[in-house]
Design an enzyme around this catalytic site. Structure first.
Site, PDB file in Angstrom:
ATOM      1  N   GLY A  79       0.876  -1.227   0.160  1.00  0.00           N
ATOM      2  CA  GLY A  79      -0.033   0.018  -0.010  1.00  0.00           C
ATOM      3  C   GLY A  79       0.774   1.306  -0.002  1.00  0.00           C
ATOM      4  O   GLY A  79       0.412   2.334   0.495  1.00  0.00           O
TER       5      GLY A  79
ATOM      6  N   HIS B  58       4.474 -38.145  -1.024  1.00  0.00           N
ATOM      7  CA  HIS B  58       5.691 -36.914  -1.136  1.00  0.00           C
ATOM      8  C   HIS B  58       4.919 -36.000  -0.378  1.00  0.00           C
ATOM      9  O   HIS B  58       5.418 -35.499   0.865  1.00  0.00           O
ATOM     10  CB  HIS B  58       5.581 -36.425  -2.460  1.00  0.00           C
ATOM     11  CG  HIS B  58       6.719 -35.178  -2.569  1.00  0.00           C
ATOM     12  ND1 HIS B  58       8.039 -35.227  -3.267  1.00  0.00           N
ATOM     13  CD2 HIS B  58       6.608 -33.857  -2.182  1.00  0.00           C
ATOM     14  CE1 HIS B  58       8.544 -34.214  -3.087  1.00  0.00           C
ATOM     15  NE2 HIS B  58       7.722 -33.397  -2.468  1.00  0.00           N
ATOM     16  N   GLU B  59       3.902 -35.520  -0.240  1.00  0.00           N
ATOM     17  CA  GLU B  59       3.028 -34.415   0.379  1.00  0.00           C
ATOM     18  C   GLU B  59       3.012 -34.969   1.942  1.00  0.00           C
ATOM     19  O   GLU B  59       3.153 -34.235   2.883  1.00  0.00           O
ATOM     20  CB  GLU B  59       1.750 -34.071   0.049  1.00  0.00           C
ATOM     21  CG  GLU B  59       1.717 -33.479  -1.499  1.00  0.00           C
ATOM     22  CD  GLU B  59       2.562 -32.152  -1.465  1.00  0.00           C
ATOM     23  OE1 GLU B  59       2.743 -31.687  -0.573  1.00  0.00           O
ATOM     24  OE2 GLU B  59       3.280 -32.114  -2.594  1.00  0.00           O
TER      25      GLU B  59
ATOM     26  N   HIS C 187       6.262 -34.338   3.489  1.00  0.00           N
ATOM     27  CA  HIS C 187       6.232 -33.091   4.378  1.00  0.00           C
ATOM     28  C   HIS C 187       5.479 -32.946   5.415  1.00  0.00           C
ATOM     29  O   HIS C 187       5.929 -32.271   6.518  1.00  0.00           O
ATOM     30  CB  HIS C 187       5.558 -31.961   3.332  1.00  0.00           C
ATOM     31  CG  HIS C 187       6.536 -31.799   2.116  1.00  0.00           C
ATOM     32  ND1 HIS C 187       7.845 -31.677   2.161  1.00  0.00           N
ATOM     33  CD2 HIS C 187       6.209 -31.671   0.793  1.00  0.00           C
ATOM     34  CE1 HIS C 187       8.431 -31.382   1.121  1.00  0.00           C
ATOM     35  NE2 HIS C 187       7.472 -31.382   0.023  1.00  0.00           N
TER      36      HIS C 187
ATOM     37  N   ASP D 237      11.726 -28.227  -3.908  1.00  0.00           N
ATOM     38  CA  ASP D 237      12.207 -28.439  -2.408  1.00  0.00           C
ATOM     39  C   ASP D 237      13.730 -28.283  -2.577  1.00  0.00           C
ATOM     40  O   ASP D 237      14.371 -27.605  -1.304  1.00  0.00           O
ATOM     41  CB  ASP D 237      12.044 -29.891  -2.037  1.00  0.00           C
ATOM     42  CG  ASP D 237      10.255 -30.150  -1.728  1.00  0.00           C
ATOM     43  OD1 ASP D 237       9.568 -28.943  -1.800  1.00  0.00           O
ATOM     44  OD2 ASP D 237       9.998 -31.144  -1.798  1.00  0.00           O
TER      45      ASP D 237
HETATM   46  P1  ADP Z   1       2.817  -1.011  -3.214  1.00  0.00           P
HETATM   47  O1  ADP Z   1       3.021   0.258  -3.651  1.00  0.00           O
HETATM   48  O2  ADP Z   1       3.429  -1.013  -1.776  1.00  0.00           O
HETATM   49  O3  ADP Z   1       3.604  -2.084  -4.106  1.00  0.00           O
HETATM   50  P2  ADP Z   1       0.247  -0.539  -3.930  1.00  0.00           P
HETATM   51  O4  ADP Z   1       0.003   0.849  -3.028  1.00  0.00           O
HETATM   52  O5  ADP Z   1       0.162  -0.267  -5.438  1.00  0.00           O
HETATM   53  O6  ADP Z   1       1.439  -1.414  -3.264  1.00  0.00           O
HETATM   54  O7  ADP Z   1      -1.011  -1.565  -3.561  1.00  0.00           O
HETATM   55  C1  ADP Z   1      -1.695  -2.136  -4.583  1.00  0.00           C
HETATM   56  C2  ADP Z   1      -3.110  -2.559  -4.145  1.00  0.00           C
HETATM   57  O8  ADP Z   1      -3.166  -3.197  -2.797  1.00  0.00           O
HETATM   58  C3  ADP Z   1      -3.796  -1.190  -3.962  1.00  0.00           C
HETATM   59  O9  ADP Z   1      -4.433  -0.606  -5.002  1.00  0.00           O
HETATM   60  C4  ADP Z   1      -5.196  -1.494  -3.280  1.00  0.00           C
HETATM   61  O10 ADP Z   1      -6.115  -2.101  -3.489  1.00  0.00           O
HETATM   62  C5  ADP Z   1      -4.264  -2.884  -2.232  1.00  0.00           C
HETATM   63  N1  ADP Z   1      -3.833  -2.443  -0.988  1.00  0.00           N
HETATM   64  C6  ADP Z   1      -2.537  -2.476  -0.425  1.00  0.00           C
HETATM   65  N2  ADP Z   1      -2.588  -2.054   0.920  1.00  0.00           N
HETATM   66  C7  ADP Z   1      -3.718  -1.436   1.082  1.00  0.00           C
HETATM   67  C8  ADP Z   1      -4.350  -1.068   2.400  1.00  0.00           C
HETATM   68  N3  ADP Z   1      -3.458  -0.751   3.447  1.00  0.00           N
HETATM   69  N4  ADP Z   1      -5.442  -0.717   2.659  1.00  0.00           N
HETATM   70  C9  ADP Z   1      -6.328  -1.051   1.453  1.00  0.00           C
HETATM   71  N5  ADP Z   1      -5.931  -1.729   0.345  1.00  0.00           N
HETATM   72  C10 ADP Z   1      -4.455  -1.917   0.292  1.00  0.00           C
END
Ligand code: ADP
Length: 678
Positions: free
Chosen positions: A257, A475-476, A479, A550
């Site tokens: 975000g 295998h699974e 694990h 793995d």
């Molecule tokens: P970053 O820049 O950290 O790589 P982005 O800001 O582009 O990530 O996030 C991509 C999408 O993920 C946003 O458009 C939103 O929809 C969602 N997202 C990420 N973090 C949040 C948050 N804290 N609250 C709401 N949506 C989020």
């Protein structure tokens, strides 16, 4: 990085439209450029028509064949033959000829023939033509001789020069325009290449993202809000002699975000906001990056107080250094130098604050991070269980949910998911429900979406023989068994042998929260990772290619333990880790050949030891392993509770007992499809 919202709100979208103006059906929104091109077409058309007309004589005359020419000559109807430019013969008839062929035409007064020729004849070769003329008149009195005439057609000569040149110029312009446009610089001109490509959001632009749309990240919001406050009320801070920070760096894993947070600042701050990505500076031409940085800061200073947001700043901010391979970094370095200069160049109180985002703060140049530039760093972490619930809430706002959807439960089921992953889960769930023709989205849709995002699409139709299915199941189960029986391995949540994406089976774990990991914990994880292959060995006496991922994981982990974390007795307390990222460019290793040998030996010893340990555990619990595998073959999916029935409760605390410990990362053990990579 999601940019959809940004694009929609771009400044160019806001051109006023007069509703009273009828829209013309063929109107091109880009009218200007159309007109420009019309010129080119008009020029070409005129040139072609000109060639048609000026290239020839204006009055067309009848063109005759060789037979007719001979007939005319033999009949002594010709007064003179003019050979023009060694190409066309113009035939003038004499009195006799005229009265025979053109009875209405009279010779010009005082002359024996007409002013313009009566016929033309295209000659092939000059010699043959002369021969024909001579031979046809053999024995005749007063034969006609050929007169050579040179005639210059200035217009066509000049056009013949101008047209190719004109075409070249037109071609060049089109090429340059195309180039300018493909690089997205300005309104399609090569001359705008050094201009900044930042998008500007200000009062006139509707940015509809606010802090309400950013779930969690409370600390980050407080810090960011303070930055906004600096810009709005600078006196409050400068009054006491304080200086306003120049740069704020948002650091965190992808999808947490950072971009969203910056976007919300644009929505909240009410100051102009320039947004661009680090890669926007980079161009194939030398010097463009630096020029764009200069232009960006000039624009920003003109609009101060304002904010500049540079996403993915690592594209230009990577540590400077000697590149062992090429001089290809020079352009990036000069861009970075310019950025450093600009950030230090403007006065602290000029009211421009630079926000930047990256997920690789470790590789950024130290000069960029020093106080006075990006002096504040805000860490944006992967959301914890509370954060995840809030993010679910934000993204569920517009969804039509069934009553059984429980956000707490979903937050628990998605350890290690970033905000972007959660947004994706919500969207996938809605799509899945729609595909099934439902009116509301149910809990199961969300769970399916989570599985799909971790493992890829279920491939129910994949052809797997009974024998292969058995191998995958063991295998699974291997694990699952080892991780259940080892104290420090992550407890299992779910195992499946339904093929998804490229994997044939998968095991889901619930990692416990840890900030540091001990040698023993890492060792146990390695054993659990090798458990799959060990189970194949114990049960079938042979191993398959199914353990590629793995092995890759274990090898990397052992290598890191030996060379980075100093967890190997033989190598001792040394770390060859290079946080500056410079080592990637260098061909030499920071250790001697002898040490390299020791590292290889220790890595393989460690992996081998873990493998033997896995074999030992599985041999001891072969019954449990077999039960588990058979259950998997029958049911395809089994959960932690089923393991508890077979092996008993984990003495060190099972999934349920794990106190409020926050799961930090979800590990999906994906077995590579046989033969895809092996
Ligand atoms: P970053 O820049 O950290 O790589 P982005 O800001 O582009 O990530 O996030 C991509 C999408 O993920 C946003 O458009 C939103 O929809 C969602 N997202 C990420 N973090 C949040 C948050 N804290 N609250 C709401 N949506 C989020």
């Amino acid at each position: 990085m999601s940019k959809q919202e940004t694009n929609g709100a771009g400044p160019q979208q806001n051109q006023p439209v007069d509703p009273n103006q009828p829209t013309q059906p063929n109107q091109n929104p880009n009218g200007k450029r159309r007109v420009g091109f019309m010129w080119v077409y008009a020029f070409l058309a005129i040139a072609l028509i000109g060639l048609q007309f000026f290239g020839r004589d204006a009055t067309p005359r009848e063109e005759i064949t060789k037979g007719k020419l001979i007939e005319l000559l033999k009949g002594q109807a010709v007064e003179k033959i003019e050979l023009v430019n060694h190409e066309d013969a113009e035939i003038y008839l004499n009195q006799k000829g005229l009265s025979l062929y053109f009875p209405d035409v009279q010779p010009v007064a005082g002359s024996k023939t007409t002013a313009t020729p009566s016929y033309t004849y295209k000659i092939g070769s000059l010699d043959r033509f002369e021969e024909t003329v001579e031979e046809s008149q053999q024995g005749l009195p007063n034969p006609v001789y050929i007169t050579n005439v040179r005639r210059n057609n200035w217009v066509s000569d000049i056009l013949a020069w101008i047209v190719p040149f004109g075409l070249l110029i037109v071609f060049y312009i089109i090429l340059m325009r195309g180039m300018g446009r493909s690089m997205g610089s300005g309104p399609g001109s090569i001359f705008n290449i050094g201009k900044s490509r930042a998008q500007l959001y200000d009062k006139n632009t509707n940015v509809n993202v606010t802090f309400k749309d950013v779930a969690g990240l409370e600390e980050a919001k407080v810090e960011i809000m303070e930055v906004v406050d600096f810009l709005k009320n600078p006196e409050k801070y400068t009054k006491l002699g304080g200086k306003i920070p120049k740069g704020v760096l948002l650091v965190g894993p992808p999808g947490t975000g950072k971009t969203l947070l910056a976007k919300s600042v644009a929505g909240e701050a009410n100051v102009p906001f320039f947004s661009l990505s680090g890669s926007d500076f980079v161009e194939m031409f030398v010097g463009v990056g630096a020029s764009r940085v200069r232009d960006l800061f000039n624009n920003a200073k003109a609009k101060a107080p304002c904010i500049i947001f540079i996403d993915e700043i690592d594209a230009i901010g990577r540590a400077r250094g000697k590149s062992a391979i090429t001089g290809g970094n020079d352009e990036r370095e000069s861009t970075l130098n310019q950025l450093l200069t600009e950030m230090d160049g403007f006065g602290t109180n000029s009211g421009v604050i630079v926000l930047a985002a990256t997920n690789r703060a470790d590789i950024l140049d130290k000069a960029l991070l020093r106080a006075g530039r990006f002096d504040r760093q805000i860490y944006v972490e992967l959301p914890d269980i509370v954060g995840r619930k809030e993010i679910f809430e934000v993204h569920m706002r517009n969804l039509k949910l069934d009553t059984d959807v429980d956000k707490d439960f979903l937050a628990k089921q998605t350890p290690g998911f970033s905000g972007a992953d959660i947004a994706n889960v919500c969207n996938e769930a809605a799509l899945m429900a729609a595909r099934k023709g439902k009116d509301l989205i149910s809990k199961q849709d969300f769970l399916d979406a989570v599985d799909r995002i971790i493992g890829g699409l279920e491939k129910k139709n994949k052809i797997i023989t009974a024998e292969e299915k058995k191998v995958i199941a063991f295998h699974e189960a291997g694990h699952a068994t080892t991780s259940w029986l080892l104290q420090y391995a992550h407890p299992l949540v779910k195992v499946t042998i339904v093929p998804r994406g490229k994997s044939l089976g998968a095991a889901w774990y619930l990692p416990e929260e840890r900030q540091i990991t001990t040698k023993e914990q890492m060792y146990h994880e390695m054993i659990a990772t090798l458990g799959g292959r060990a189970a194949e060995q114990v049960v079938f006496g042979q191993i398959s290619t199914g353990a590629l991922s793995d092995l890759e994981k274990v090898t990397k982990q052992a290598f890191a333990m030996v060379t980075y974390y100093g967890l190997d007795d033989e190598i001792g307390n040394l770390s060859y880790y290079d946080s500056t990222g410079q080592q990637d460019y260098s061909f030499t290793k920071p250790y001697s050949e002898k040490t390299a040998e020791t590292i290889d030996k220790e890595v393989s010893k460690m992996v081998e030891q873990a493998y033997q340990e896995a074999i030992k555990i599985l041999t001891e619990h072969r019954d449990g392993l077999t039960q588990l595998a058979n259950k998997l073959i029958d049911e395809e999916v089994i959960f932690g509770e089923d393991l508890e029935v077979i092996f008993g409760k984990r003495p060190w605390g099972s999934k349920e007992e794990l106190p409020k410990a926050e799961p930090v990362a979800q590990v999906a053990e994906a077995e590579q499809e046989t033969g895809t990579k092996a």
